[in-house]
Design an enzyme around this catalytic site. Sequence first.
Site, PDB file in Angstrom:
ATOM      1  N   HIS A 127       0.743  -1.172  -0.024  1.00 59.87           N
ATOM      2  CA  HIS A 127      -0.037   0.125  -0.164  1.00 59.87           C
ATOM      3  C   HIS A 127       0.817   1.212   0.006  1.00 59.87           C
ATOM      4  CE1 HIS A 127      -3.444   2.496   0.285  1.00 59.87           C
ATOM      5  NE2 HIS A 127      -3.939   2.002   1.228  1.00 59.87           N
ATOM      6  N   HIS A 130      -2.781   7.012  -1.087  1.00 53.58           N
ATOM      7  CA  HIS A 130      -3.695   7.612  -0.066  1.00 53.58           C
ATOM      8  C   HIS A 130      -3.203   8.224   0.955  1.00 53.58           C
ATOM      9  CE1 HIS A 130      -6.485   4.179  -1.760  1.00 53.58           C
ATOM     10  NE2 HIS A 130      -5.991   4.935  -2.739  1.00 53.58           N
ATOM     11  N   TYR A 132      -0.693   7.330   3.006  1.00 58.51           N
ATOM     12  CA  TYR A 132      -0.196   6.552   4.187  1.00 58.51           C
ATOM     13  C   TYR A 132       1.467   6.642   4.093  1.00 58.51           C
ATOM     14  CZ  TYR A 132      -4.760   5.073   5.058  1.00 58.51           C
ATOM     15  OH  TYR A 132      -6.265   5.039   5.479  1.00 58.51           O
TER      16      TYR A 132
END
Length: 209
Positions: A127, A130, A132
Amino acid sequence: YYRKRAAGGVGLIVTEGTCVGHKAANGYPNIPYIATEEQIEGWKKTVEAVHAEGGKIMPQLWHVGSLRRAGTMPEGDVPGYGPSGLVMPGKKRCHEMTEDDIQDVIKAFADSAKLAKSIGFDGVEVHGAHGYLLDQFFWEGLNERTDKWGGSLVDRTRFAVEVIKAIRAEVGPEFPIILRWSQWKQQVYTARLANTPEELAEFLKPLSE
């Protein structure tokens, strides 16, 4: 839940965000991890159930970075970790990562990926989107570092590149690694990493390599 998705005909399932084994990885209650033996046993049952229905499944390996708020359980008072201690551009509110912190997080991603492969997952998704942690290194709004982990758009890919390289070293050449990335950030929805196709190509090249 995942077994039912596979039974319904979904070919590849990418799980919800699944925290790597680092003390500041999590920012929300009731989020899964892939680090301890107990967690591995739980995921093993899930993987076997999905495979029994003919599906494939990958965990989305996740670290929320500076978006963690101290007090979030089960880690309690551990603060958020970020490349420059920023949770929003110009707003310092968390721990600025040291070189040791960076190496610890890289290892945590690699260790979780190794565990994922060992119990039969079909790949991993990292990931990097977004707003993060990996995306915080990508984004000049939160990455003001002047060492090798900051700088130009290409230089700011170094952390993610090292995460991917560490994962690859643990899982071998054939195990699929997906990187999820985004222009927008939840901190600033209109943020952009690249403003032209040429900038985007520069950004993606070291990551795809």
